[in-house]
Enzyme design. Sequence first.
Site, PDB file in Angstrom:
ATOM      1  N   GLY A 246       0.825  -1.193   0.000  1.00 61.21           N
ATOM      2  CA  GLY A 246       0.000   0.000   0.000  1.00 61.21           C
ATOM      3  C   GLY A 246       0.865   1.252   0.000  1.00 61.21           C
ATOM      4  O   GLY A 246       2.100   1.189   0.007  1.00 61.21           O
TER       5      GLY A 246
ATOM      6  N   SER B 176       4.091   1.952   2.445  1.00 63.42           N
ATOM      7  CA  SER B 176       4.304   0.663   3.097  1.00 63.42           C
ATOM      8  C   SER B 176       5.771   0.281   3.174  1.00 63.42           C
ATOM      9  O   SER B 176       6.130  -0.673   3.856  1.00 63.42           O
ATOM     10  CB  SER B 176       3.530  -0.430   2.359  1.00 63.42           C
ATOM     11  OG  SER B 176       4.020  -0.551   1.034  1.00 63.42           O
ATOM     12  N   GLY B 177       6.641   1.000   2.444  1.00 66.53           N
ATOM     13  CA  GLY B 177       8.062   0.692   2.428  1.00 66.53           C
ATOM     14  C   GLY B 177       8.531   0.064   1.121  1.00 66.53           C
ATOM     15  O   GLY B 177       9.661  -0.416   1.030  1.00 66.53           O
TER      16      GLY B 177
ATOM     17  N   THR C   5       8.061   6.459 -13.404  1.00 62.85           N
ATOM     18  CA  THR C   5       6.896   6.555 -14.282  1.00 62.85           C
ATOM     19  C   THR C   5       5.958   7.703 -13.926  1.00 62.85           C
ATOM     20  O   THR C   5       5.015   7.969 -14.660  1.00 62.85           O
ATOM     21  CB  THR C   5       6.090   5.240 -14.256  1.00 62.85           C
ATOM     22  OG1 THR C   5       5.605   5.024 -12.929  1.00 62.85           O
ATOM     23  CG2 THR C   5       6.937   4.065 -14.706  1.00 62.85           C
TER      24      THR C   5
ATOM     25  N   HIS D 148      11.194  13.168  -3.645  1.00 60.20           N
ATOM     26  CA  HIS D 148      11.649  11.788  -3.855  1.00 60.20           C
ATOM     27  C   HIS D 148      13.012  11.746  -4.546  1.00 60.20           C
ATOM     28  O   HIS D 148      13.870  10.941  -4.183  1.00 60.20           O
ATOM     29  CB  HIS D 148      10.621  10.991  -4.675  1.00 60.20           C
ATOM     30  CG  HIS D 148       9.451  10.522  -3.887  1.00 60.20           C
ATOM     31  ND1 HIS D 148       9.525   9.475  -3.008  1.00 60.20           N
ATOM     32  CD2 HIS D 148       8.173  10.949  -3.855  1.00 60.20           C
ATOM     33  CE1 HIS D 148       8.334   9.275  -2.454  1.00 60.20           C
ATOM     34  NE2 HIS D 148       7.495  10.164  -2.958  1.00 60.20           N
TER      35      HIS D 148
ATOM     36  N   ARG E 129      16.160  10.119  -2.725  1.00 64.60           N
ATOM     37  CA  ARG E 129      16.775   8.964  -3.384  1.00 64.60           C
ATOM     38  C   ARG E 129      18.256   9.243  -3.686  1.00 64.60           C
ATOM     39  O   ARG E 129      19.107   8.372  -3.492  1.00 64.60           O
ATOM     40  CB  ARG E 129      16.015   8.631  -4.657  1.00 64.60           C
ATOM     41  CG  ARG E 129      16.300   7.276  -5.222  1.00 64.60           C
ATOM     42  CD  ARG E 129      15.354   6.865  -6.323  1.00 64.60           C
ATOM     43  NE  ARG E 129      14.977   7.919  -7.236  1.00 64.60           N
ATOM     44  CZ  ARG E 129      13.762   8.444  -7.340  1.00 64.60           C
ATOM     45  NH1 ARG E 129      12.780   8.018  -6.572  1.00 64.60           N
ATOM     46  NH2 ARG E 129      13.510   9.393  -8.218  1.00 64.60           N
ATOM     47  N   ALA E 130      18.569  10.456  -4.135  1.00 65.98           N
ATOM     48  CA  ALA E 130      19.962  10.810  -4.427  1.00 65.98           C
ATOM     49  C   ALA E 130      20.819  10.727  -3.168  1.00 65.98           C
ATOM     50  O   ALA E 130      21.991  10.339  -3.234  1.00 65.98           O
ATOM     51  CB  ALA E 130      20.035  12.206  -5.032  1.00 65.98           C
TER      52      ALA E 130
ATOM     53  N   GLU F 183      13.225   9.150 -16.639  1.00 65.09           N
ATOM     54  CA  GLU F 183      11.762   9.251 -16.576  1.00 65.09           C
ATOM     55  C   GLU F 183      11.165   8.665 -17.841  1.00 65.09           C
ATOM     56  O   GLU F 183      11.545   9.043 -18.943  1.00 65.09           O
ATOM     57  CB  GLU F 183      11.353  10.707 -16.395  1.00 65.09           C
ATOM     58  CG  GLU F 183      11.843  11.275 -15.079  1.00 65.09           C
ATOM     59  CD  GLU F 183      11.428  12.714 -14.864  1.00 65.09           C
ATOM     60  OE1 GLU F 183      10.561  13.223 -15.604  1.00 65.09           O
ATOM     61  OE2 GLU F 183      11.992  13.332 -13.950  1.00 65.09           O
TER      62      GLU F 183
ATOM     63  N   ASP G   4       9.726   2.221 -10.770  1.00 65.20           N
ATOM     64  CA  ASP G   4       8.895   2.775  -9.701  1.00 65.20           C
ATOM     65  C   ASP G   4       8.006   3.860 -10.299  1.00 65.20           C
ATOM     66  O   ASP G   4       8.487   4.938 -10.605  1.00 65.20           O
ATOM     67  CB  ASP G   4       9.796   3.337  -8.601  1.00 65.20           C
ATOM     68  CG  ASP G   4       9.077   3.541  -7.278  1.00 65.20           C
ATOM     69  OD1 ASP G   4       7.838   3.415  -7.237  1.00 65.20           O
ATOM     70  OD2 ASP G   4       9.756   3.837  -6.275  1.00 65.20           O
TER      71      ASP G   4
END
Length: 190
Positions: A11, A14-15, A42, A57, A61-62, A72, A94
Site C-alpha cells: 500500500g 508501506s516501504g 513513471t 523523492h 533517493r539521491a 523518466e 517505480d
Amino acid sequence: MPVEREFILGGQKSGKSRRAEQRAIDWLAADAKGRRAVLIATAQAYDDEMQERIVRHQADRAERVPGMRTIEEPIELARAVVTQSTPETLVVIDCLTLWLTNLLMPMEDARPATRTPATHAAMLLMALREARGPVVIVGNEIGLGVIPLGRETRAFVDALGRLNQDVAAACDRVTLMAAGLPLSLKAPAA
C-alpha cells in the site's frame, strides 16, 4: 545463476520504494566491477503537490542511493527496460501503478500512448522475461479493500489486479510490504 526479477507490492507508504532502494544499495555494494543501478520513474507531475513530491523523492533517493541514475519514462516502459538492462545493471521500476494510470487515464496534455494498454503490458512482460540483468518492480496493491464506487475506478482496480498477477508470474520473487516489513509471497526454489 539466472537473472532475478523481484516484484515489490504494498500500500501507500508501506516501504516498497525503500526496499527497492535497498536492493540497489546492495547491488552496488557487491564486490563486482562496473555495476550500475538505474531507476525508471513513471510518475508525471500534473499539479503542484505531485511536482513537489517528485522533487522530494528525487532528493531523498539521491541521498540514500547516490550511485543510482534516474530516467523518466511514463509510457514506453518496455522499451526503457530493454534499453537499460545489461548484466551489470540493476533496473528499478517505480512504479507500475502510475504507469498503468498513465496508460488508462492520461491527462489532457499527456504524451499519448502509441499502443493499447494491453499491448504495452504484453511488451513489458516480454521485456521482463528477456532482461539481461536484475529488475526490481514496485507497484501498489489496491485490491484489498471494498469494491470501489464508479465504473472507471472498478475497471482500474481490475486492470491493476490482472497486471499485478501477470508481473508476479513473470518474477522470481514477489514481496508484499506492510508497515515497512517484507512478507515473501514467492521466492526462488532453494
